[in-house]
Design an enzyme around this catalytic site. Structure first.
Site, PDB file in Angstrom:
ATOM      1  N   THR A  78      -3.087  10.910   5.367  1.00 25.51           N
ATOM      2  CA  THR A  78      -2.762  12.257   4.898  1.00 25.51           C
ATOM      3  C   THR A  78      -4.032  12.986   4.479  1.00 25.51           C
ATOM      4  OG1 THR A  78      -0.614  11.459   4.114  1.00 25.51           O
ATOM      5  CG2 THR A  78      -1.381  13.572   3.263  1.00 25.51           C
TER       6      THR A  78
ATOM      7  N   ASP B  53       0.865  -1.183   0.000  1.00 27.77           N
ATOM      8  CA  ASP B  53       0.000   0.000   0.000  1.00 27.77           C
ATOM      9  C   ASP B  53       0.901   1.231   0.000  1.00 27.77           C
ATOM     10  OD1 ASP B  53      -1.797   2.048   0.498  1.00 27.77           O
ATOM     11  OD2 ASP B  53      -2.172   1.469   2.585  1.00 27.77           O
ATOM     12  N   ALA B  54       1.113   1.808  -1.183  1.00 26.06           N
ATOM     13  CA  ALA B  54       1.981   2.977  -1.329  1.00 26.06           C
ATOM     14  C   ALA B  54       1.139   4.233  -1.190  1.00 26.06           C
ATOM     15  CB  ALA B  54       2.701   2.946  -2.678  1.00 26.06           C
ATOM     16  N   GLY B  55       1.118   4.791   0.025  1.00 25.96           N
ATOM     17  CA  GLY B  55       0.332   5.981   0.298  1.00 25.96           C
ATOM     18  C   GLY B  55       1.144   7.248   0.155  1.00 25.96           C
TER      19      GLY B  55
ATOM     20  N   ASP C 283      -6.627   2.897  -3.278  1.00 23.83           N
ATOM     21  CA  ASP C 283      -6.593   2.618  -1.842  1.00 23.83           C
ATOM     22  C   ASP C 283      -8.001   2.655  -1.250  1.00 23.83           C
ATOM     23  OD1 ASP C 283      -6.692   5.375  -2.367  1.00 23.83           O
ATOM     24  OD2 ASP C 283      -5.543   5.910  -0.577  1.00 23.83           O
TER      25      ASP C 283
ATOM     26  N   TYR D  46     -18.516   5.481  -9.298  1.00 25.61           N
ATOM     27  CA  TYR D  46     -17.854   6.619  -9.928  1.00 25.61           C
ATOM     28  C   TYR D  46     -18.231   6.709 -11.412  1.00 25.61           C
ATOM     29  CZ  TYR D  46     -14.422   9.150  -7.038  1.00 25.61           C
ATOM     30  OH  TYR D  46     -13.810  10.000  -6.152  1.00 25.61           O
TER      31      TYR D  46
ATOM     32  N   THR E 157       2.184   9.291   2.450  1.00 20.74           N
ATOM     33  CA  THR E 157       3.184   9.503   3.494  1.00 20.74           C
ATOM     34  C   THR E 157       4.064   8.286   3.713  1.00 20.74           C
ATOM     35  OG1 THR E 157       1.694  11.039   4.618  1.00 20.74           O
ATOM     36  CG2 THR E 157       3.530  10.170   5.905  1.00 20.74           C
TER      37      THR E 157
END
Length: 248
Positions: free
Chosen positions: A119, A8-10, A96, A87, A12
């Site tokens: 964030t 999970d590349a967020g 995410d 959407y 922060t």
């Protein structure tokens, strides 16, 4: 034993977990730093949710290439794991958020509010539409708790960088900033809980994850008595497992 590496590349931090592929049990987890975690060698495939942009993706690609494993860079789709994406352009929904909603639905199988307090603070509404089926109705994105505090500190001359604590009756500027940001987040969550509850005709559970979820939880439990609050630390990582398995 077959294992999946979920990443999970967020905005922060980059969090990871090694999950048992058949059961989804988390065997190891951590936050990525400069070293390649030794546990990654246990895995046979990789699933990634990246919302941190192309530079972070390039760095991850370079690291993952060293493992020599098949990698899937997941994106939001029209339908996955029992959840329909409302959407207008499904791929524009942050992956995410999508993964977190899928995990929440698979865990609870009922209409719910999914909150990721990082964030950014995201609050997403899921409605149960049929047995085993749900629809993402919509959600909001607002500055996260810490980002609210940092933005105010940088924009207001007499506040500066201060670290306060939450108080019911704040009597210092630093406590007022901390308390105000938490009230803002909790108020947004309460508004959407009320909205979804009115639509569904029942009390709605709220599933919380993210670094600031622990700070929000006591305030929510104190002031919103009709809802159930559940803290889930690894929703995005678990959602990636469901997406990778392609469970109905």
């Amino acid at each position: 034993m077959s294992c999946l590496l979920a990443i999970d590349a967020g905005n922060t931090r980059t969090k990871w977990a090694v999950l048992q592929y058949e059961t989804g049990e988390i065997l190891q987890r951590g936050v990525l730093n400069d070293d390649m975690p030794a546990e990654w060698a246990l895995c046979e495939r990789v699933a990634v949710a990246n919302v941190a942009g192309p530079n972070r993706q390039a760095l991850l690609e370079a690291r993952l290439k060293l493992l020599g494993l098949p990698v899937r860079w997941h994106a939001s789709t029209l339908h996955a794991c029992g959840v329909s994406n409302g959407y207008a352009i499904p791929a524009q929904l942050g992956v995410d958020r999508w993964a977190a909603m899928i995990a929440a639905w698979q865990h609870y199988q009922r209409s719910c509010l999914v909150v990721n307090a990082g964030t950014a603070l995201t609050v997403d509404m899921i409605e149960s539409t049929a047995p085993g089926q749900a629809c993402f109705l919509g959600g909001i994105i607002m500055p996260g708790i810490r980002l609210m505090q940092e933005s105010l500190a940088s924009a207001a001359a007499n506040i500066g960088a201060m670290h306060g604590v939450f108080r019911d009756f704040p009597l210092s500027t630093q406590d007022a900033v901390c308390s105000g940001s938490l009230h803002a987040g909790a108020g947004a969550i309460n508004n959407l809980l009320t909205l979804l509850g009115e639509r569904c005709g029942e009390a709605i559970p709220c599933i919380l994850s993210g670094g600031d979820a622990v700070a929000l939880l006591p305030l929510l439990q104190k002031h919103i008595l009709h809802s159930e609050f559940c803290l889930e630390e690894n929703l995005v990582l678990q959602g990636l497992w469901y997406m990778e398995r392609g469970l109905p």
